[in-house]
Design a protein around this motif. Structure first.
Motif, short mmCIF file in Angstrom:
data_model
loop_
_atom_site.label_atom_id
_atom_site.label_comp_id
_atom_site.label_asym_id
_atom_site.label_seq_id
_atom_site.Cartn_x
_atom_site.Cartn_y
_atom_site.Cartn_z
N THR A 38 51.38 -38.14 -38.08
CA THR A 38 52.36 -38.74 -38.99
C THR A 38 53.75 -38.76 -38.39
N HIS A 39 53.98 -37.97 -37.33
CA HIS A 39 55.29 -37.82 -36.68
C HIS A 39 55.27 -38.61 -35.37
N PRO A 40 56.11 -39.65 -35.21
CA PRO A 40 56.03 -40.48 -34.01
C PRO A 40 56.32 -39.74 -32.71
N VAL A 41 57.31 -38.84 -32.70
CA VAL A 41 57.65 -38.14 -31.46
C VAL A 41 56.58 -37.11 -31.12
N ARG A 42 56.15 -36.36 -32.11
CA ARG A 42 55.10 -35.36 -31.88
C ARG A 42 53.80 -36.02 -31.43
N GLY A 43 53.48 -37.14 -32.06
CA GLY A 43 52.26 -37.85 -31.68
C GLY A 43 52.30 -38.33 -30.24
N LEU A 44 53.49 -38.73 -29.79
CA LEU A 44 53.63 -39.20 -28.41
C LEU A 44 53.49 -38.05 -27.42
N ILE A 45 54.10 -36.91 -27.72
CA ILE A 45 54.06 -35.76 -26.80
C ILE A 45 52.65 -35.17 -26.72
N ASN A 46 51.99 -35.05 -27.86
CA ASN A 46 50.66 -34.42 -27.88
C ASN A 46 49.57 -35.35 -27.38
N ASN A 47 49.88 -36.62 -27.27
CA ASN A 47 48.87 -37.60 -26.86
C ASN A 47 49.47 -38.51 -25.79
N ARG A 48 49.15 -39.78 -25.86
CA ARG A 48 49.73 -40.78 -24.96
C ARG A 48 50.09 -42.01 -25.78
N PRO A 49 50.95 -42.90 -25.25
CA PRO A 49 51.24 -44.14 -25.97
C PRO A 49 49.96 -44.92 -26.24
N PHE A 50 49.97 -45.68 -27.29
CA PHE A 50 48.78 -46.44 -27.68
C PHE A 50 48.28 -47.34 -26.56
N ASP A 51 49.20 -47.93 -25.79
CA ASP A 51 48.80 -48.88 -24.75
C ASP A 51 48.84 -48.27 -23.35
N SER A 52 48.66 -46.96 -23.26
CA SER A 52 48.78 -46.29 -21.96
C SER A 52 47.76 -46.78 -20.95
N SER A 53 46.71 -47.43 -21.42
CA SER A 53 45.71 -47.96 -20.49
C SER A 53 46.32 -49.04 -19.59
N LEU A 54 47.39 -49.70 -20.04
CA LEU A 54 48.06 -50.68 -19.18
C LEU A 54 48.64 -50.01 -17.94
N THR A 55 49.08 -48.76 -18.10
CA THR A 55 49.63 -48.02 -16.96
C THR A 55 48.53 -47.51 -16.06
N THR A 56 47.51 -46.89 -16.65
CA THR A 56 46.45 -46.26 -15.85
C THR A 56 45.61 -47.29 -15.10
#
Length: 626
Positions: free
Chosen positions: A179-197
């Motif tokens: 529910t927290h955008p910053v916490r969600g980003l730190i604990n996981n990865r951006p939704f579209d991180s597959s574009l980077t990998t």
């Protein structure tokens, strides 16, 4: 409202605001601002307004600010005084002030008056009892009310859950939720991180446009995005900034001074309007050159304090804004821009917050997606409308109204687009533009065609948001243009700043006790079949289920009014969608915005649209306007 002048020490000044100099509501305070002394009087805003099938007397404590001679203070001064004095008037303090005014204005249980105050006036009876709303949270134990409390709680509503955001899992395939955008980003990865990998977008390349004399300073500052930073006073919300690459799992490429992606501007000759326009032209040409040769993902434009006189002006009927001019030049070319002001660099105490916000802007404006929203219907299209009026001037012979239409067709919130169009036959009401039948029909046809192009089918439901009412021609025109769509929801959504509720809970002796925190975010009160109040802004447990967080920590929140002009969807479903869309403003790392993303920026987008020379069927990604 003259009926209240019979009360001692209460006076009306030809407007619906009462003020008093009497001791029970506090002495007159003196406040010094910019070396000027101002007298601050306790006051109350008084309104009689419909609330469902009944009329309600609304009291909102406020301030009445004058100079020593009694002249009313300018609006800017009044706003600054209210921020200083009322900013921390929280739940209990606000309730105490309201109760004091209620006892003063309505000392007995029922108060009978005529308005206007003569024998032919309308007979009105005001109850001195406050109005309560009973809120049910289906996830928690329901509190039982006794008969007296049930009688007082004449309104009812539900507590909606905080919407969840979708992220990519850090170590496995699939989605993670928070529910927290910053916490969600730190604990996981951006939704579209597959574009980077996968190497499709292996890094984010930044271009820079800055004055030559500030070039080294700007480069050094932006390079700090690679470094960590600790939060300050907002540590209750913000975690430490770990550096761009660690936060977004994507490298950030910042050019050095002298590299082709770093453009250095000459200093303007003067602060005259001609120099302001020349500066805007120089920035626009630099953007075009960068786009053609270096193709950065996003370009940072630095504006120092000494350029303040060049940022905007209004002379006679000519209006200029540097930011809007540059945006209007960049958008048709697909150039994403981020303005950085000198105050941002100078703000040493909040650099953790600044780095989070700036890093998000760079990531998002590179056409990347940090998170998405779950819960929206796959068969629905969500549309927001905003208008801007371009007045007729000596420099502009053709006055017109620009419609900024945001359209969101992806159920998870990806791909919010804007289409700009010219209203051919606007209808003006109280300086607000409305659409004619034909303009509304053309808009409806465009919405239908865009959804069909994206999904090869018509939507089953179209939800249209705007902040002003839908006139009859707008309703019939939109419904004609959306022929074939089973459900068309036309929703007026606006913040009602006067209507304030305070949070309380029942006690064993049949009374109510004021809570330490304001109304909870997600609280929804149904007023009638077509109207509901939704607290998008309010106390939240999204950060920690056992602790309340109140964004901004200023006074108490006002609700959104949701007024349906057409449609059949349950109001709770509509409120839940709006609550979710309030988390989809990628221009901020706040827990939420105060309006749904569909309309939060549509008015500003329409304003920039008035500077564009042409309108077409082309849709722009809304991140270009940010």
């Amino acid at each position: 409202m003259r009926v209240f002048t019979s009360h001692d020490a209460v006076r009306l000044d030809n407007q619906p605001t009462c003020r008093t100099n009497s001791l029970p509501l506090g002495n007159v305070e003196n406040l010094r601002i910019d070396r000027v002394d101002w007298k601050v009087h306790q006051a109350v805003l008084v309104q009689i307004r419909p609330l469902g099938s009944e009329l309600a007397l609304v009291l909102k404590p406020t301030l009445y600010v004058t100079d020593r001679s009694g002249a009313i203070a300018p609006k800017d001064t009044e706003r600054l005084v209210k921020q200083r004095v009322l900013g921390y008037q929280h739940n209990k303090e606000f309730n105490d002030a309201t109760e004091a005014w209620r006892r003063r204005l309505i000392p007995q249980r029922d108060f009978h008056v005529r308005y206007p105050d003569h024998e032919d006036g309308i007979a009105l009876t005001f109850s001195g009892r406050p109005l309560f709303a009973r809120i049910t949270d289906e996830r928690e134990r329901t509190v039982s009310l006794n008969s007296v409390q049930e009688l007082a709680a004449r309104q009812a509503g539900l507590q909606l859950a905080e919407p969840r955001l979708n992220f990519a899992r850090k170590s496995t395939v699939g989605l993670a939720f928070d529910t927290h955008p910053v916490r969600g980003l730190i604990n996981n990865r951006p939704f579209d991180s597959s574009l980077t990998t996968t190497g499709i977008a292996s890094s984010i390349r930044v271009g820079i446009i800055a004055p030559a004399q500030d070039a080294i300073r700007v480069h050094q500052y932006l390079s700090q995005l690679h470094a960590a930073a600790q939060p300050g006073k907002d540590a209750d919300y913000l975690p430490p900034f770990p550096g761009f690459a660690s936060a977004y799992h994507c490298p950030l490429e910042i050019p050095s001074v002298g590299e082709p992606s770093f453009v250095q501007l000459e200093e303007p000759d003067s602060t005259a309007p001609s120099s302001a326009r020349a500066l805007a032209g120089a920035i626009a040409r630099s953007l075009a050159a960068l786009s053609a040769s270096q193709r950065p993902d996003v370009t940072v434009i630095y504006v120092p304090d000494r350029w303040a006189p060049l940022r905007s002006y209004m002379i006679d009927d000519e209006e200029f804004d540097l930011h809007d001019f540059v945006k209007a030049a960049a958008i048709p070319k697909g150039c994403a821009t981020q303005f950085v002001e000198e105050d941002t660099i100078r703000n040493a105490q909040q650099q953790c917050r600044v780095r989070w916000w700036l890093s998000l802007a760079l990531y998002v404006k590179s056409m990347r997606t940090p998170w998405t929203l779950g819960g929206l219907s796959e068969k629905s299209a969500y549309v927001g409308l905003g208008f801007s009026v371009k007045r007729k001037t000596n420099q502009n012979a053709g006055a017109h109204v620009v419609l900024g239409c945001s359209h969101l067709y992806s159920p998870n919130g990806i791909g919010l687009q804007f289409r700009l169009s010219k209203i051919e036959d606007p209808i003006m009401r109280n300086k607000n533009p409305f659409m004619s039948f034909d303009d509304a029909r053309r808009l409806g046809e465009g919405i239908r065609e865009l959804f069909f192009d994206a999904h090869l089918r018509l939507p089953e439901r179209v939800v249209i948001h705007k902040q002003t009412p839908f006139l009859r021609d707008e309703r019939s025109g939109l419904q004609a243009g959306l022929e074939g769509v089973a459900c068309v929801e036309l929703l007026q959504i606006f913040v009602d700043d006067t209507l304030r509720y305070v949070a309380s809970h029942p006690t064993s002796d049949g009374k109510f006790e004021i809570d330490n925190y304001p109304i909870r975010r997600g609280t929804t009160v149904v007023i009638d079949d077509q109207t509901a109040l939704l607290w998008v802004h309010g106390a939240s447990t999204a950060l920690n289920p056992r602790r309340h967080y109140f964004q901004g920590k200023r006074r108490i929140p006002a609700p959104l009014v949701i007024r349906r002009h057409a449609g059949t969807t349950d109001l709770m479903t509509i409120a839940d969608e709006i609550l979710g869309l309030s988390k989809m403003n990628f221009n901020s790392f706040d827990l939420y915005g105060q309006l749904p993303a569909t309309i939060e920026t549509s008015r500003r987008v329409a304003k920039i649209g008035t500077l564009l020379d042409r309108f077409s069927d082309h849709s722009y990604d809304y991140r270009l306007f940010m």
